[in-house]
Design a protein around this motif. Structure first.
Motif, PDB file in Angstrom:
ATOM      1  N   ILE A   1       0.874  -1.167   0.000  1.00 16.05           N
ATOM      2  CA  ILE A   1       0.000   0.000   0.000  1.00 16.05           C
ATOM      3  C   ILE A   1       0.913   1.218   0.000  1.00 16.05           C
ATOM      4  CG2 ILE A   1      -1.774   1.303   1.218  1.00 16.05           C
ATOM      5  CD1 ILE A   1      -2.695  -1.401   2.426  1.00 16.05           C
ATOM      6  N   LEU A   2       0.818   2.009  -1.046  1.00 22.31           N
ATOM      7  CA  LEU A   2       1.628   3.207  -1.197  1.00 22.31           C
ATOM      8  C   LEU A   2       0.765   4.408  -0.844  1.00 22.31           C
ATOM      9  CD1 LEU A   2       4.143   4.759  -2.102  1.00 22.31           C
ATOM     10  CD2 LEU A   2       3.344   4.486  -4.458  1.00 22.31           C
ATOM     11  N   GLU A   3       1.139   5.084   0.219  1.00 22.31           N
ATOM     12  CA  GLU A   3       0.374   6.232   0.702  1.00 22.31           C
ATOM     13  C   GLU A   3       1.149   7.516   0.445  1.00 22.31           C
ATOM     14  OE1 GLU A   3      -1.450   8.140   4.800  1.00 22.31           O
ATOM     15  OE2 GLU A   3      -0.062   6.477   4.944  1.00 22.31           O
ATOM     16  N   TYR A   4       0.477   8.476  -0.142  1.00 21.28           N
ATOM     17  CA  TYR A   4       0.984   9.841  -0.248  1.00 21.28           C
ATOM     18  C   TYR A   4       0.198  10.639   0.774  1.00 21.28           C
ATOM     19  CZ  TYR A   4       3.429   8.675  -4.538  1.00 21.28           C
ATOM     20  OH  TYR A   4       4.285   8.127  -5.464  1.00 21.28           O
ATOM     21  N   SER A   5       0.909  11.274   1.708  1.00 19.08           N
ATOM     22  CA  SER A   5       0.217  11.870   2.838  1.00 19.08           C
ATOM     23  C   SER A   5       0.763  13.249   3.191  1.00 19.08           C
ATOM     24  CB  SER A   5       0.364  10.940   4.047  1.00 19.08           C
ATOM     25  OG  SER A   5      -0.404  11.390   5.128  1.00 19.08           O
ATOM     26  N   ASP A   6      -0.088  14.018   3.827  1.00 20.65           N
ATOM     27  CA  ASP A   6       0.211  15.362   4.311  1.00 20.65           C
ATOM     28  C   ASP A   6       0.061  15.316   5.837  1.00 20.65           C
ATOM     29  OD1 ASP A   6      -0.322  17.992   5.334  1.00 20.65           O
ATOM     30  OD2 ASP A   6      -1.030  18.659   3.375  1.00 20.65           O
ATOM     31  N   LEU A   7       1.111  15.626   6.548  1.00 20.63           N
ATOM     32  CA  LEU A   7       1.109  15.495   8.008  1.00 20.63           C
ATOM     33  C   LEU A   7       0.164  16.467   8.719  1.00 20.63           C
ATOM     34  CD1 LEU A   7       4.923  14.938   8.410  1.00 20.63           C
ATOM     35  CD2 LEU A   7       3.127  13.278   8.957  1.00 20.63           C
ATOM     36  N   GLU A   8      -0.305  17.475   8.014  1.00 20.20           N
ATOM     37  CA  GLU A   8      -1.239  18.437   8.613  1.00 20.20           C
ATOM     38  C   GLU A   8      -2.695  18.164   8.207  1.00 20.20           C
ATOM     39  OE1 GLU A   8      -1.546  23.246   9.377  1.00 20.20           O
ATOM     40  OE2 GLU A   8      -0.097  22.509   7.937  1.00 20.20           O
ATOM     41  N   CYS A   9      -2.905  17.235   7.317  1.00 19.29           N
ATOM     42  CA  CYS A   9      -4.231  16.956   6.770  1.00 19.29           C
ATOM     43  C   CYS A   9      -5.098  16.177   7.775  1.00 19.29           C
ATOM     44  CB  CYS A   9      -4.068  16.151   5.480  1.00 19.29           C
ATOM     45  SG  CYS A   9      -5.605  15.477   4.839  1.00 19.29           S
ATOM     46  N   PRO A  10      -6.284  16.696   8.107  1.00 17.79           N
ATOM     47  CA  PRO A  10      -7.131  15.985   9.064  1.00 17.79           C
ATOM     48  C   PRO A  10      -7.624  14.628   8.554  1.00 17.79           C
ATOM     49  CG  PRO A  10      -8.205  18.010   8.295  1.00 17.79           C
ATOM     50  CD  PRO A  10      -6.840  17.987   7.712  1.00 17.79           C
ATOM     51  N   ILE A  11      -7.828  14.493   7.257  1.00 20.77           N
ATOM     52  CA  ILE A  11      -8.252  13.208   6.697  1.00 20.77           C
ATOM     53  C   ILE A  11      -7.117  12.193   6.823  1.00 20.77           C
ATOM     54  CG2 ILE A  11      -9.079  12.006   4.638  1.00 20.77           C
ATOM     55  CD1 ILE A  11     -11.050  14.093   5.897  1.00 20.77           C
ATOM     56  N   CYS A  12      -5.889  12.634   6.561  1.00 17.41           N
ATOM     57  CA  CYS A  12      -4.729  11.749   6.721  1.00 17.41           C
ATOM     58  C   CYS A  12      -4.603  11.300   8.173  1.00 17.41           C
ATOM     59  CB  CYS A  12      -3.452  12.458   6.265  1.00 17.41           C
ATOM     60  SG  CYS A  12      -3.455  12.891   4.508  1.00 17.41           S
ATOM     61  N   HIS A  13      -4.905  12.195   9.097  1.00 18.79           N
ATOM     62  CA  HIS A  13      -4.858  11.856  10.527  1.00 18.79           C
ATOM     63  C   HIS A  13      -5.873  10.763  10.842  1.00 18.79           C
ATOM     64  CE1 HIS A  13      -2.408  15.123  12.591  1.00 18.79           C
ATOM     65  NE2 HIS A  13      -2.227  15.302  11.296  1.00 18.79           N
ATOM     66  N   ARG A  14      -7.042  10.845  10.240  1.00 19.75           N
ATOM     67  CA  ARG A  14      -8.070   9.824  10.497  1.00 19.75           C
ATOM     68  C   ARG A  14      -7.710   8.495   9.845  1.00 19.75           C
ATOM     69  NH1 ARG A  14     -13.004  13.449   9.258  1.00 19.75           N
ATOM     70  NH2 ARG A  14     -13.303  11.933   7.595  1.00 19.75           N
ATOM     71  N   PHE A  15      -6.977   8.534   8.727  1.00 22.63           N
ATOM     72  CA  PHE A  15      -6.609   7.320   7.999  1.00 22.63           C
ATOM     73  C   PHE A  15      -5.436   6.584   8.638  1.00 22.63           C
ATOM     74  CE2 PHE A  15      -4.206   5.356   4.410  1.00 22.63           C
ATOM     75  CZ  PHE A  15      -5.127   4.389   4.082  1.00 22.63           C
ATOM     76  N   HIS A  16      -4.551   7.296   9.285  1.00 21.87           N
ATOM     77  CA  HIS A  16      -3.316   6.723   9.830  1.00 21.87           C
ATOM     78  C   HIS A  16      -3.565   5.514  10.751  1.00 21.87           C
ATOM     79  CE1 HIS A  16       1.014   7.003  10.547  1.00 21.87           C
ATOM     80  NE2 HIS A  16       0.741   6.718  11.817  1.00 21.87           N
ATOM     81  N   PRO A  17      -4.475   5.589  11.718  1.00 17.51           N
ATOM     82  CA  PRO A  17      -4.717   4.420  12.579  1.00 17.51           C
ATOM     83  C   PRO A  17      -5.214   3.201  11.800  1.00 17.51           C
ATOM     84  CG  PRO A  17      -5.716   6.378  13.538  1.00 17.51           C
ATOM     85  CD  PRO A  17      -5.255   6.753  12.163  1.00 17.51           C
ATOM     86  N   THR A  18      -5.929   3.431  10.719  1.00 17.03           N
ATOM     87  CA  THR A  18      -6.388   2.328   9.886  1.00 17.03           C
ATOM     88  C   THR A  18      -5.201   1.591   9.281  1.00 17.03           C
ATOM     89  OG1 THR A  18      -8.442   3.492   9.387  1.00 17.03           O
ATOM     90  CG2 THR A  18      -7.807   1.700   7.888  1.00 17.03           C
ATOM     91  N   MET A  19      -4.241   2.347   8.780  1.00 19.66           N
ATOM     92  CA  MET A  19      -3.047   1.721   8.213  1.00 19.66           C
ATOM     93  C   MET A  19      -2.248   0.983   9.284  1.00 19.66           C
ATOM     94  SD  MET A  19      -2.896   1.784   5.011  1.00 19.66           S
ATOM     95  CE  MET A  19      -1.301   1.001   5.050  1.00 19.66           C
ATOM     96  N   GLU A  20      -2.140   1.561  10.462  1.00 23.16           N
ATOM     97  CA  GLU A  20      -1.449   0.872  11.556  1.00 23.16           C
ATOM     98  C   GLU A  20      -2.126  -0.467  11.851  1.00 23.16           C
ATOM     99  OE1 GLU A  20       0.454   4.148  14.480  1.00 23.16           O
ATOM    100  OE2 GLU A  20      -1.731   4.220  14.341  1.00 23.16           O
ATOM    101  N   GLN A  21      -3.450  -0.459  11.874  1.00 22.28           N
ATOM    102  CA  GLN A  21      -4.206  -1.678  12.156  1.00 22.28           C
ATOM    103  C   GLN A  21      -4.019  -2.714  11.049  1.00 22.28           C
ATOM    104  OE1 GLN A  21      -8.375  -0.973  12.770  1.00 22.28           O
ATOM    105  NE2 GLN A  21      -8.858  -3.139  12.959  1.00 22.28           N
ATOM    106  N   ILE A  22      -4.041  -2.285   9.801  1.00 18.65           N
ATOM    107  CA  ILE A  22      -3.869  -3.208   8.671  1.00 18.65           C
ATOM    108  C   ILE A  22      -2.516  -3.901   8.748  1.00 18.65           C
ATOM    109  CG2 ILE A  22      -3.511  -3.297   6.161  1.00 18.65           C
ATOM    110  CD1 ILE A  22      -5.766  -1.157   5.962  1.00 18.65           C
TER     111      ILE A  22
END
Length: 88
Positions: A17-38
């Motif tokens: 899974i290749l993620e392009y992310s912005d550390l200030e983005c609130p949507i990215c913040h919500r997605f991060h725990p999902t990736m940790e869980q996966i």
């Protein structure tokens, strides 16, 4: 995918899974725990590749924060800092 990428999980995992992310983005913040869980639930089967994509037009801190994580990476602490920054 190269050795310059930030990878979490098994390097030879069948799924990437290749993620392009912005550390200030609130949507990215919500997605991060999902990736940790996966990565945790599918141990050895998934590798998570993280790349910066700072949206500087709307997130003025995104670029300096990305640079900070690269400094942390030089010390072997990339994921620790990203995980901390992604906490709400």
């Amino acid at each position: 995918i190269s050795d310059k990428d930030h990878i979490r999980g098994a390097a030879n995992a069948p799924v990437t899974i290749l993620e392009y992310s912005d550390l200030e983005c609130p949507i990215c913040h919500r997605f991060h725990p999902t990736m940790e869980q996966i990565v945790k639930e599918y141990d050895g089967k998934v590798r998570w590749v993280y790349r910066h994509f700072p949206l500087t037009q709307i997130h003025p801190n995104a670029q300096p924060w990305a640079e900070a994580t690269e400094c942390a990476a030089d010390q072997g602490k990339f994921w620790e800092l990203v995980d901390e920054m992604m906490k709400d």
